[in-house]
Design a protein around this motif. Structure first.
Motif, mmCIF file in Angstrom:
data_model
loop_
_atom_site.group_PDB
_atom_site.id
_atom_site.type_symbol
_atom_site.label_atom_id
_atom_site.label_comp_id
_atom_site.label_asym_id
_atom_site.label_seq_id
_atom_site.Cartn_x
_atom_site.Cartn_y
_atom_site.Cartn_z
ATOM 1 N N SER A 149 0.815 -1.209 0.000
ATOM 2 C CA SER A 149 0.000 0.000 0.000
ATOM 3 C C SER A 149 0.852 1.264 0.000
ATOM 4 O O SER A 149 0.465 2.282 -0.571
ATOM 5 N N THR A 206 -6.573 -0.643 -1.188
ATOM 6 C CA THR A 206 -5.593 0.370 -1.621
ATOM 7 C C THR A 206 -5.456 0.452 -3.131
ATOM 8 O O THR A 206 -4.628 1.205 -3.630
ATOM 9 N N THR A 207 -6.254 -0.324 -3.866
ATOM 10 C CA THR A 207 -6.144 -0.305 -5.318
ATOM 11 C C THR A 207 -6.624 1.040 -5.884
ATOM 12 O O THR A 207 -7.549 1.662 -5.359
ATOM 13 N N LYS A 208 -5.992 1.467 -6.958
ATOM 14 C CA LYS A 208 -6.361 2.718 -7.617
ATOM 15 C C LYS A 208 -7.127 2.468 -8.916
ATOM 16 O O LYS A 208 -7.465 3.431 -9.619
#
Length: 286
Positions: A69, A154-156
């Protein structure tokens, strides 16, 4: 003068409740085995080692999720690589748990009691094997799920990122199941030959570690084919070869022999189970 016999009614009654049969006995053995693997229902001393190993693996998963992260690097430690990195912890977990599941029954003499009921050797083996597989898979699968949660939150990439993580997690869980099947089959087989838990634990560790030099010898041969097949000589490197074939980063040169690793893994598990079944059929017939 003859004496008349007297019959005393002391209250014994025949059991007239439901008879659950073999399946219920298997389920009971499975639940008991899974609980015993983690020391549930036993003393605090029996809980120390399994939960210590479980805690270490959870800590590693949390650290990996945190690093990922912060740095944004998706390949810090992949789901496929997790089992391989934790291999020595899995060996020692197997060495402690497998004797708990089968060696104790041999030492305490409870097997004749089990087999005096409509419980077959195959029922006993399948219940113990399922409990051992479940215990090892949970040891790997729960930390992998922690890694997954850390990646998802936490992925964008939004929904696409979540589906990408699921696509990575499922093969990782499948690979962890293969590890669980392999270690459970070998561990239970070794432990089934002695009622002494210390001897069983030492034998299990020896099987996994003593076979490692075989890989080194085969890898040093001048033949390319021998080098590519060398990793078949040890259970751990065999599993690493399967992971490499599945797309993991294990830095193994398998050439065209990737499918051979998968086939041998399946055959080794099947062979261990067949020998284990033959072992308990012999015990049941005594």
């Amino acid at each position: 003068m003859s004496e008349a016999g007297v019959i005393h009614d002391i209250g014994y009654q025949r059991y007239d409740g439901p008879r659950l049969g073999r399946l219920a006995m298997q389920q009971a053995l499975f639940v008991h085995g899974l609980r015993a693997a983690y020391g549930l229902g036993r003393s605090a001393k029996a809980k120390i080692f399994p939960w210590l190993v479980f805690g270490i693996m959870l800590l590693v998963a949390v650290i990996v999720a945190a690093v990922r992260s912060i740095t944004g690097e998706a390949d810090v430690l992949t789901y496929l690589e997790f089992a391989g990195q934790m291999s020595f912890l899995i060996i020692f977990f197997t060495a402690i748990v497998a004797p708990q599941l089968v060696s104790r029954d041999l030492r305490s003499g409870t097997l004749p009691l089990y087999f005096s009921r409509p419980l077959r050797a195959a029922d006993y083996v399948s219940a113990k094997f399922a409990a051992m597989v479940s215990a090892i898979w949970l040891l790997l699968g729960v930390p992998q799920f922690i890694m997954f949660l850390g990646a998802v939150f936490t992925t964008k990439d939004g929904v696409k990122g979540v589906f990408n993580e699921i696509g990575d997690l499922l093969p990782g869980w499948g690979y962890s199941l293969l590890w669980a099947l392999m270690f459970a089959a070998i561990g239970l087989l070794v432990a089934s030959f002695t009622g002494k838990q210390a001897f069983a634990a030492g034998g299990i560790v020896a099987v996994f570690l003593v076979t490692t030099p075989i890989v080194g010898v085969l890898s040093s041969l001048p033949s390319t084919t021998a080098n590519q097949l060398a990793f078949l000589g040890s259970p751990m490197t065999l599993l690493a070869g399967v992971g490499q074939w599945m797309g993991g980063r294990f830095d193994l040169e398998l050439g065209r022999f990737g499918p051979i690793y998968g086939i041998e893994a399946v055959c080794l598990i099947a062979a261990c189970l067949l020998i284990l079944l033959a072992r308990y059929r012999k015990v049941a017939s005594l």
